[in-house]
Motif scaffolding. Structure first.
Motif, PDB file in Angstrom:
ATOM      1  N   GLY A 770      39.145  50.345  41.681  1.00 61.83           N
ATOM      2  CA  GLY A 770      38.967  49.834  43.032  1.00 61.83           C
ATOM      3  C   GLY A 770      37.741  50.416  43.711  1.00 61.83           C
ATOM      4  N   ARG A 771      37.515  51.709  43.537  1.00 60.55           N
ATOM      5  CA  ARG A 771      36.335  52.344  44.137  1.00 60.55           C
ATOM      6  C   ARG A 771      35.054  51.784  43.539  1.00 60.55           C
ATOM      7  N   GLN A 772      35.079  51.452  42.245  1.00 57.89           N
ATOM      8  CA  GLN A 772      33.899  50.858  41.613  1.00 57.89           C
ATOM      9  C   GLN A 772      33.591  49.489  42.215  1.00 57.89           C
ATOM     10  N   VAL A 773      34.639  48.715  42.514  1.00 58.64           N
ATOM     11  CA  VAL A 773      34.433  47.404  43.134  1.00 58.64           C
ATOM     12  C   VAL A 773      33.794  47.571  44.509  1.00 58.64           C
ATOM     13  N   LEU A 774      34.286  48.530  45.296  1.00 62.26           N
ATOM     14  CA  LEU A 774      33.715  48.762  46.617  1.00 62.26           C
ATOM     15  C   LEU A 774      32.264  49.213  46.523  1.00 62.26           C
ATOM     16  N   ALA A 775      31.983  50.075  45.570  1.00 61.51           N
ATOM     17  CA  ALA A 775      30.609  50.557  45.415  1.00 61.51           C
ATOM     18  C   ALA A 775      29.668  49.433  45.008  1.00 61.51           C
ATOM     19  N   ALA A 776      30.169  48.487  44.230  1.00 63.80           N
ATOM     20  CA  ALA A 776      29.324  47.380  43.773  1.00 63.80           C
ATOM     21  C   ALA A 776      29.037  46.377  44.880  1.00 63.80           C
ATOM     22  N   HIS A 777      29.889  46.369  45.919  1.00 65.72           N
ATOM     23  CA  HIS A 777      29.733  45.380  46.998  1.00 65.72           C
ATOM     24  C   HIS A 777      29.865  46.090  48.342  1.00 65.72           C
ATOM     25  N   PRO A 778      28.837  46.862  48.746  1.00 62.86           N
ATOM     26  CA  PRO A 778      28.939  47.695  49.951  1.00 62.86           C
ATOM     27  C   PRO A 778      28.733  46.903  51.232  1.00 62.86           C
ATOM     28  N   VAL A 779      29.078  47.552  52.341  1.00 64.48           N
ATOM     29  CA  VAL A 779      28.827  47.024  53.678  1.00 64.48           C
ATOM     30  C   VAL A 779      27.362  47.256  54.028  1.00 64.48           C
ATOM     31  N   THR A 780      26.763  46.273  54.704  1.00 61.77           N
ATOM     32  CA  THR A 780      25.386  46.398  55.184  1.00 61.77           C
ATOM     33  C   THR A 780      25.384  46.291  56.705  1.00 61.77           C
ATOM     34  N   PRO A 781      24.255  46.594  57.340  1.00 63.67           N
ATOM     35  CA  PRO A 781      24.214  46.458  58.810  1.00 63.67           C
ATOM     36  C   PRO A 781      24.515  45.049  59.303  1.00 63.67           C
ATOM     37  N   ASP A 782      24.349  44.042  58.444  1.00 64.89           N
ATOM     38  CA  ASP A 782      24.583  42.661  58.866  1.00 64.89           C
ATOM     39  C   ASP A 782      26.014  42.187  58.610  1.00 64.89           C
ATOM     40  N   THR A 783      26.845  43.018  57.998  1.00 65.61           N
ATOM     41  CA  THR A 783      28.207  42.600  57.669  1.00 65.61           C
ATOM     42  C   THR A 783      29.027  42.412  58.945  1.00 65.61           C
ATOM     43  N   ALA A 784      29.774  41.327  59.019  1.00 63.32           N
ATOM     44  CA  ALA A 784      30.616  41.039  60.185  1.00 63.32           C
ATOM     45  C   ALA A 784      31.734  42.083  60.293  1.00 63.32           C
ATOM     46  N   PRO A 785      32.325  42.240  61.490  1.00 65.33           N
ATOM     47  CA  PRO A 785      33.340  43.287  61.684  1.00 65.33           C
ATOM     48  C   PRO A 785      34.553  43.171  60.765  1.00 65.33           C
ATOM     49  N   GLU A 786      35.085  41.962  60.566  1.00 59.93           N
ATOM     50  CA  GLU A 786      36.335  41.849  59.806  1.00 59.93           C
ATOM     51  C   GLU A 786      36.180  42.296  58.356  1.00 59.93           C
ATOM     52  N   PRO A 787      35.201  41.770  57.589  1.00 61.49           N
ATOM     53  CA  PRO A 787      35.056  42.278  56.219  1.00 61.49           C
ATOM     54  C   PRO A 787      34.681  43.759  56.179  1.00 61.49           C
ATOM     55  N   ALA A 788      33.902  44.222  57.170  1.00 64.32           N
ATOM     56  CA  ALA A 788      33.555  45.643  57.194  1.00 64.32           C
ATOM     57  C   ALA A 788      34.805  46.494  57.384  1.00 64.32           C
ATOM     58  N   ALA A 789      35.676  46.082  58.309  1.00 65.23           N
ATOM     59  CA  ALA A 789      36.924  46.819  58.527  1.00 65.23           C
ATOM     60  C   ALA A 789      37.770  46.824  57.263  1.00 65.23           C
ATOM     61  N   GLY A 790      37.845  45.667  56.574  1.00 63.60           N
ATOM     62  CA  GLY A 790      38.606  45.601  55.330  1.00 63.60           C
ATOM     63  C   GLY A 790      38.050  46.532  54.267  1.00 63.60           C
ATOM     64  N   HIS A 791      36.719  46.619  54.185  1.00 64.92           N
ATOM     65  CA  HIS A 791      36.061  47.485  53.196  1.00 64.92           C
ATOM     66  C   HIS A 791      36.426  48.952  53.442  1.00 64.92           C
ATOM     67  N   TYR A 792      36.273  49.397  54.693  1.00 64.53           N
ATOM     68  CA  TYR A 792      36.532  50.806  54.984  1.00 64.53           C
ATOM     69  C   TYR A 792      38.027  51.132  54.882  1.00 64.53           C
ATOM     70  N   LEU A 793      38.861  50.183  55.244  1.00 60.61           N
ATOM     71  CA  LEU A 793      40.293  50.418  55.127  1.00 60.61           C
ATOM     72  C   LEU A 793      40.690  50.580  53.663  1.00 60.61           C
ATOM     73  N   ALA A 794      40.165  49.698  52.793  1.00 60.44           N
ATOM     74  CA  ALA A 794      40.453  49.823  51.364  1.00 60.44           C
ATOM     75  C   ALA A 794      39.962  51.168  50.834  1.00 60.44           C
ATOM     76  N   GLN A 795      38.777  51.583  51.296  1.00 56.33           N
ATOM     77  CA  GLN A 795      38.233  52.866  50.871  1.00 56.33           C
ATOM     78  C   GLN A 795      39.156  54.009  51.294  1.00 56.33           C
ATOM     79  N   ALA A 796      39.657  53.939  52.522  1.00 56.94           N
ATOM     80  CA  ALA A 796      40.565  54.981  53.009  1.00 56.94           C
ATOM     81  C   ALA A 796      41.858  55.010  52.196  1.00 56.94           C
ATOM     82  N   VAL A 797      42.394  53.841  51.892  1.00 53.23           N
ATOM     83  CA  VAL A 797      43.650  53.765  51.123  1.00 53.23           C
ATOM     84  C   VAL A 797      43.463  54.347  49.733  1.00 53.23           C
TER      85      VAL A 797
END
Length: 829
Positions: A770-797
């Motif tokens: 799961g961490r490898q998937v997140l690293a392969a598809h990171p958040v950028t400054p242009d990412t909308a709030p909802e997918p960004a929140a999902g990304h960081y939440l998955a990282q926290a979990v």
């Protein structure tokens, strides 16, 4: 130096109106039109700031502290002068150079809006609210409440400088809502009070006074169950948000609700519409099993009738239901219908809806008020959309408990028999609901279930079969095998059905018995065939007998019967005539259609029956036996089936556009492009009703199509699979969706799908993947709030799963920060 008003004319400047509710906007009563867009954002912010502070005046240093807190003092002074100049021009475009503003004034170091010439909607709302609260009249309170026409400056929702004014106005609005609700209670209008109190609790779930209004109003309405539940909702909200218990007055209202008499038990159901048509003849050869089924003594609350197709299970339970109703038992009748897809909780929806459809409007309203959970899947209650913040498991539990409570209320009046016919064609949700109700029924008296089921039609490994087996192991269900008839009873059924005039020639009864082996349907079909000179065939050729009878119909009658076979086991007369007029070529209309139907009924292929459509009783038509329909349907060519399914879809769309399950089934079988939309809607509705297996089926059909955005459908499908606990399948579905988004280059969808996939992999024991998937598809400054929140939440979990709490905490903080920016209902992100 203080500014003085200097004007080249004695005419007073027009009033300026500043609107803060629903978004900032400025208008004037006259003069040149004001620009829609302000030249400087800082100028607009300056006017907003002055509009929300007490007295609408601030010192320049206070303005600088708010608007330019980290700027060099000299530069900040310059920025303030520029913003002040721009703001004055925006409010008064005709203002001459160096002239004094009519609206935004300076007095030494103070800046303020002129109260004589500037009107602010929030000020007027506050003034009228305080006047109305002092007077206490319902009309004045209602008019004052209308002044609060939206959220204060929603574009500045999280600005600290607006928080004080926003809180003050929110408090005033809540006081208005409570006062108006109390006025309605005093006036004997509890329904209006409920609407207002629920509106308040939408924004402030821990407002105890609003809970009190609801408890009192529900008790007055006779909705005792809802009043008691509202007390527990209040208690949970106060404990979660404030850590306190309800006050003495709330406890008093709770005790009053517990002691209140119910509004009166619901009226007992009449005999279901399907049983009102007199039986074709007496029940033959079933005296022993009929006696056992009517006795209803023993520990089992569910009796499952099994037996081969055509042996007469439905006829037997129909006789049980008639005799039970005659002795004072309330009968509810529902069934599974595979022709319309697996409608969520379809068997129970039909049984409960059949009763509700015959109640008057007042009683339906009472049931809908007392059991609001049921309105999500019962058309007679309006079929409102499920909308809750509870988990799917909690919502399904509430739906099951509400069903049990309603049946218990019915059983308080008289014994209740719930018949579920052809349960093998029902969805998993119906089996799960049956299991829940059977356990509840075992703890009380007054209601039991009679089920017909061809278990051989439930595939091995199907969870529906496991549900029935579990009930049997627990002693809650018994199986009753319906055997074939003996010779005397079998031939008596033939005489009852075919009639003396069409009875077979002398010497053939023994042949009928020999070939049918006691299956009443086979015997009747053989008798019809012999009477028509078609000869005799073995029992496995009964479908050929039915096909021969269909072939002997005239073209009009045969085509209408074919159309009926496409509709399913039954359909409304109006929809069938609609298809005959608009879906057949050449059309069959008017008297020709009526004559054709009468000839099909005379041939004992179909019969008239009052059926339930969309929560209402309508005249309908049904096949005399499911095997007749199946034979007719199988004889149709693929092209003919598609055309008739399309015609029925159009008829349903005209008459019942919200019947998404039926439309999804017909459009899919018609290979119509609209199938995708209705499969999506049917899947979403099933998911909202927590009928996860049905949603899973719909999503599988949806993603298999070539005319849909399969990636987005897979995202929704993955959520259903996760709720079902099928994390491995959900991960595979998400991988396919992610690959498609990557191929298309959809950044936000990539981030969101990757977040869901990473979280799902963590739940399957693969946090590193799961961490490898997140690293392969990171958040950028242009990412909308909802997918960004999902990304960081998955990282926290994932970090938490691995015990890396120091890394989980900052990721969770980033998730919260992104979630606060998600648009929509407050708190949703």
């Amino acid at each position: 130096m203080s500014e003085r008003h200097t004007h080249s004319t004695d005419q007073a400047p027009p009033l300026v109106h500043i609107r803060l509710f629903g978004g900032f906007r400025v208008t004037r009563d006259g003069g040149p039109a004001l620009a829609e867009r302000w030249p400087r954002q800082t100028a607009q912010s300056l006017v907003k700031l002055l509009a929300v502070v007490p007295g609408h005046r601030l010192h320049r240093e206070q303005v600088i502290d708010v608007c330019w807190p980290d700027t060099d003092p000299q530069a900040a002074q310059g920025s303030l002068r520029v913003a002040l100049h721009a703001a004055r021009r925006a409010l008064e475009p005709e203002l001459a150079s160096r002239a004094t503003s009519s609206y935004l004034l300076s007095e030494g170091g103070l800046l303020h809006l002129d109260p004589a010439r500037v009107r602010i909607d929030a000020d007027r709302a506050e003034e009228e609210a305080r006047t109305a609260l002092a007077a206490g009249g319902a009309d004045g309170l209602r008019e004052a409440l209308d002044r609060f026409s939206g959220e204060l400056l929603p574009e500045d929702r999280y600005a600290d400088w607006a928080e004080g004014r926003r809180s003050q106005l929110t408090d005033l609005k809540e006081r208005l809502l409570l006062a108006l609700a109390d006025a309605h209670l005093r006036a004997g209008e509890p329904k209006e009070a409920v609407t207002l109190a629920e509106r308040l609790l939408d924004d402030n779930p821990a407002e105890e006074l609003a809970h009190r209004v609801l408890i009192d109003a529900f008790t007055r309405l006779g909705l005792r169950r809802r009043a008691v539940r509202q007390y527990h909702v209040c208690r949970a909200a106060l404990d979660a948000e404030l850590g306190v218990r309800p006050g003495p007055e709330t406890e008093r209202l709770h005790r009053a609700a517990l002691a209140a008499e119910p509004a009166g038990p619901p009226s007992a159901p009449s005999l279901p519409a399907s049983l009102r048509v007199p039986a074709a003849g007496p029940l033959r050869g079933r005296e022993a099993v009929l006696g056992r089924l009517l006795a209803a003594d023993g520990p089992a609350v569910v009796t499952v009738l099994t037996g081969e197709a055509g042996v007469g299970k439905t006829r037997l339970v129909g006789e049980v239901a008639r005799q039970a109703a005659a002795s004072g038992t309330a009968v509810l009748w529902g069934g599974g219908h595979d022709a319309e897809g697996h409608t969520p909780y379809g068997a129970f929806a039909e049984a409960l809806d059949g009763w509700l459809a015959e109640r008057d409007e007042a009683e339906r309203a009472r049931v809908g008020g007392e059991y609001p959970e049921l309105a999500a899947f019962l058309p007679a209650l309006g079929r409102v959309r499920a909308d809750s913040e509870r988990s799917p498991e909690e919502e399904r539990d509430r739906l099951f408990r509400a069903t049990a409570a309603l049946l218990g209320e019915l059983a308080a009046v008289q014994p209740v028999l719930i018949v579920l016919d052809d349960l093998h064609a029902a969805d998993l949700g119906s089996f799960q609901l049956l299991s829940h109700l059977a356990r509840r029924a075992a703890q009380t008296d007054g209601w039991r279930f009679l089920v017909t089921c061809r278990e051989e039609e439930i595939p091995d490994g199907d969870p529906r079969s496991a549900g029935l087996s579990s009930l049997t192991r627990q002693g809650l269900a018994v199986r009753e095998d319906v055997p074939r008839l003996d010779q005397e009873a079998c031939l008596a059924v033939v005489r009852d059905t075919v009639g003396p005039a069409a009875a077979p020639a002398t010497g053939t009864p023994d042949r009928i018995w020999e070939l049918s082996l006691g299956n009443p349907l086979f015997a009747v079909e053989l008798a019809h065939g012999m009477a028509d000179g078609a000869g005799t065939v073995a029992p496995d050729g009964v479908r050929q007998l039915v096909a021969d009878r269909l072939a002997r119909l005239d073209p009009h009658a045969r085509r209408i019967v074919e159309a009926l076979s496409v509709a399913g086991p039954e359909t409304s007369l109006s929809e069938l005539l609609d298809v005959a007029a608009h879906g057949l070529d050449p059309a069959v209309t008017g008297g020709a259609a009526t004559d054709a139907l009468e000839r099909a009924m005379a041939a004992s292929l179909i019969e008239e029956r009052d059926i339930l459509v969309g929560g209402r009783h309508e005249a309908g038509l049904t096949f005399r036996h499911p095997l007749v329909r199946l034979t007719c349907y199988e004889k149709l060519s693929a092209i003919r089936r598609r055309q008739l399914h399309g015609a029925f879809a159009q008829a349903v769309l005209r008459r019942r556009p919200d019947a998404v399950d039926t439309l999804a089934s017909h459009f899919t079988r018609a290979d119509d492009p609209r199938a995708a939309e209705y499969l999506r809607r049917a899947a979403a509705r099933a998911a909202a009703l927590f009928a996860n297996d049905t949603a899973d089926r719909y999503y599988r059909d949806l993603v298999a199509r070539l005319d849909v955005d399969a990636a987005r459908a897979r995202l929704a499908h993955s959520q259903v699979l996760r709720r079902m606990g099928n994390f491995a399948q959900a991960a595979e579905v998400l991988r396919l969706a992610l690959d498609e988004f990557v191929r298309r280059g959809d950044h936000e969808d990539i981030v969101l799908a990757a977040a869901w996939l990473a979280d799902t992999l963590g739940r399957t024991g693969l946090p590193d993947a799961g961490r490898q998937v997140l690293a392969a598809h990171p958040v950028t400054p242009d990412t909308a709030p909802e997918p960004a929140a999902g990304h960081y939440l998955a990282q926290a979990v994932l970090c938490r799963i691995q015990g890396r709490y120091e890394d989980a905490y900052p990721a969770a903080q980033q998730a919260v920060a992104a979630g606060r920016r998600v648009a929509g209902r407050a708190g949703e992100g």
